[in-house]
Design a protein around this motif. Sequence first.
Motif, short mmCIF file in Angstrom:
data_model
loop_
_atom_site.label_atom_id
_atom_site.label_comp_id
_atom_site.label_asym_id
_atom_site.label_seq_id
_atom_site.Cartn_x
_atom_site.Cartn_y
_atom_site.Cartn_z
N LEU A 88 -14.64 13.95 1.42
CA LEU A 88 -14.99 15.15 0.68
C LEU A 88 -14.92 16.37 1.58
O LEU A 88 -15.48 16.38 2.68
N ALA A 89 -14.24 17.40 1.12
CA ALA A 89 -14.17 18.67 1.83
C ALA A 89 -15.28 19.57 1.28
O ALA A 89 -15.38 19.76 0.07
N CYS A 90 -16.09 20.13 2.17
CA CYS A 90 -17.30 20.84 1.75
C CYS A 90 -17.37 22.23 2.36
O CYS A 90 -17.01 22.44 3.53
N LEU A 91 -17.88 23.18 1.57
CA LEU A 91 -18.03 24.57 1.99
C LEU A 91 -19.51 24.94 1.94
O LEU A 91 -20.18 24.74 0.93
N TYR A 92 -20.03 25.47 3.04
CA TYR A 92 -21.43 25.85 3.08
C TYR A 92 -21.75 26.90 2.03
O TYR A 92 -20.98 27.85 1.83
N VAL A 93 -22.89 26.75 1.36
CA VAL A 93 -23.40 27.77 0.45
C VAL A 93 -24.30 28.68 1.28
O VAL A 93 -25.35 28.26 1.77
N LYS A 94 -23.89 29.92 1.47
CA LYS A 94 -24.61 30.83 2.37
C LYS A 94 -25.75 31.57 1.69
O LYS A 94 -26.58 32.17 2.34
N ASP A 95 -25.76 31.57 0.37
CA ASP A 95 -26.80 32.26 -0.39
C ASP A 95 -27.13 31.41 -1.61
O ASP A 95 -26.22 31.01 -2.34
N THR A 104 0.84 -1.21 0.00
CA THR A 104 0.00 0.00 0.00
C THR A 104 0.87 1.25 0.00
O THR A 104 0.61 2.21 -0.72
N LEU A 105 1.92 1.22 0.81
CA LEU A 105 2.84 2.36 0.86
C LEU A 105 3.53 2.55 -0.49
O LEU A 105 3.66 3.69 -0.97
N SER A 106 3.93 1.47 -1.12
CA SER A 106 4.56 1.56 -2.45
C SER A 106 3.58 2.14 -3.46
O SER A 106 3.95 2.93 -4.33
N ASN A 107 2.30 1.77 -3.32
CA ASN A 107 1.27 2.29 -4.23
C ASN A 107 1.08 3.77 -4.04
O ASN A 107 0.87 4.52 -5.00
N TRP A 108 1.14 4.24 -2.78
CA TRP A 108 1.05 5.68 -2.52
C TRP A 108 2.16 6.43 -3.25
O TRP A 108 1.93 7.48 -3.84
N ARG A 109 3.36 5.87 -3.17
CA ARG A 109 4.50 6.54 -3.83
C ARG A 109 4.34 6.55 -5.35
O ARG A 109 4.56 7.57 -6.00
N SER A 110 3.94 5.42 -5.92
CA SER A 110 3.88 5.32 -7.38
C SER A 110 2.74 6.14 -7.97
O SER A 110 2.85 6.69 -9.06
N ARG A 111 1.64 6.26 -7.23
CA ARG A 111 0.46 6.97 -7.74
C ARG A 111 0.36 8.39 -7.22
O ARG A 111 -0.55 9.13 -7.59
N ASN A 112 1.27 8.78 -6.33
CA ASN A 112 1.24 10.11 -5.71
C ASN A 112 -0.12 10.38 -5.07
O ASN A 112 -0.71 11.45 -5.20
N SER A 113 -0.62 9.35 -4.39
CA SER A 113 -1.91 9.45 -3.70
C SER A 113 -1.71 8.89 -2.30
O SER A 113 -1.07 7.86 -2.12
N ILE A 114 -2.25 9.58 -1.30
CA ILE A 114 -1.91 9.22 0.07
C ILE A 114 -3.10 9.46 0.99
O ILE A 114 -3.93 10.34 0.73
N ASP A 115 -3.22 8.67 2.04
CA ASP A 115 -4.30 8.79 3.02
C ASP A 115 -3.89 9.81 4.08
O ASP A 115 -3.34 9.45 5.11
N LEU A 116 -4.16 11.09 3.83
CA LEU A 116 -3.74 12.13 4.75
C LEU A 116 -4.38 12.01 6.13
O LEU A 116 -3.70 12.17 7.14
N PRO A 117 -5.70 11.73 6.24
CA PRO A 117 -6.27 11.60 7.59
C PRO A 117 -5.58 10.52 8.42
O PRO A 117 -5.42 10.66 9.62
N PRO A 176 -7.57 17.71 11.99
CA PRO A 176 -6.79 18.89 11.60
C PRO A 176 -7.10 19.31 10.16
O PRO A 176 -7.37 18.46 9.30
N ILE A 177 -7.08 20.60 9.92
CA ILE A 177 -7.31 21.11 8.57
C ILE A 177 -6.28 20.52 7.62
O ILE A 177 -5.09 20.47 7.92
N ILE A 178 -6.73 20.06 6.47
CA ILE A 178 -5.84 19.52 5.44
C ILE A 178 -5.35 20.70 4.60
O ILE A 178 -6.12 21.31 3.86
N PRO A 179 -4.08 21.07 4.72
CA PRO A 179 -3.61 22.34 4.16
C PRO A 179 -3.63 22.42 2.64
O PRO A 179 -3.66 23.50 2.09
N ASN A 180 -3.58 21.30 1.93
CA ASN A 180 -3.53 21.36 0.48
C ASN A 180 -4.90 21.50 -0.18
O ASN A 180 -5.00 21.57 -1.40
N LEU A 181 -5.96 21.54 0.61
CA LEU A 181 -7.30 21.68 0.07
C LEU A 181 -7.76 23.14 0.16
O LEU A 181 -7.27 23.90 0.99
N PRO A 182 -8.72 23.53 -0.71
CA PRO A 182 -9.29 24.88 -0.59
C PRO A 182 -10.00 25.03 0.76
O PRO A 182 -10.22 24.05 1.49
#
Length: 216
Positions: free
Chosen positions: A147-154, A35-48, A118-124
């Motif tokens: 999924l990172a979600c932002l409230y729609v206020k209007d 799994t760790l090798s797959n993270w490196r090869s695909r540049n995808s990682i479980d940040l949480p 903790p806030i994931i810094p690479n996300l909007p």
Amino acid sequence: MKTFSSDEVLDRLKYALKIDTDSELANELGIKRATLSNWRSRNSIDLPLLFSICESINLDWLITGRGEMTKQNILADKSSIQVAAHTETRPRIPFDAAAGSLSHPVGSAMLRDCEQIPIIPNLPRYDFTIFARGDSMLPQYFSGDELACLYVKDSSFIQWGRAHVLDTAQGIVIKRIFDNGDSILCKSNNPQYHDFSIPKTEIYRIAIVVGFVRIE
């Protein structure tokens, strides 16, 4: 989703935890070496998952390499890693939360009962995260994506056609949405699922999906 170098993140984590090999790091994370090798090869990682074991480490340093490794500027002992009291967090809301869960104020008891991560810094900028469930939003979102979600206020700022999280009288729904007069038309990305409409009077709150973290 914003990108980052999984190689650099994992190498910084090994340095912080005083670990020399990927095999040792995989054991520390409780995952398979493959799994760790797959993270490196695909540049995808479980940040949480990373954050859950190294929350005293400066997250900006872990992701970007900027700043100090820890706020005390010392090497953290992995046996005593703790959440910094002033680490900024966002609620992780359960997908099966009761109707009205997203409509409570941020300081409400219901949201305080949610897991805070903790806030994931690479996300909007985002207000909360929620895990996708099922395959209705494939291929854009997989089951297990956070999924990172932002409230729609209007309502005038709703971006029709994009994926949103709806807090409805029947519970939480994640769909691409379209204006349909007195209702909102909900569409899945997976063509095996039929479209459906929800009366606007049965929708308590709407949030737009602004980014995600994929667990490999």
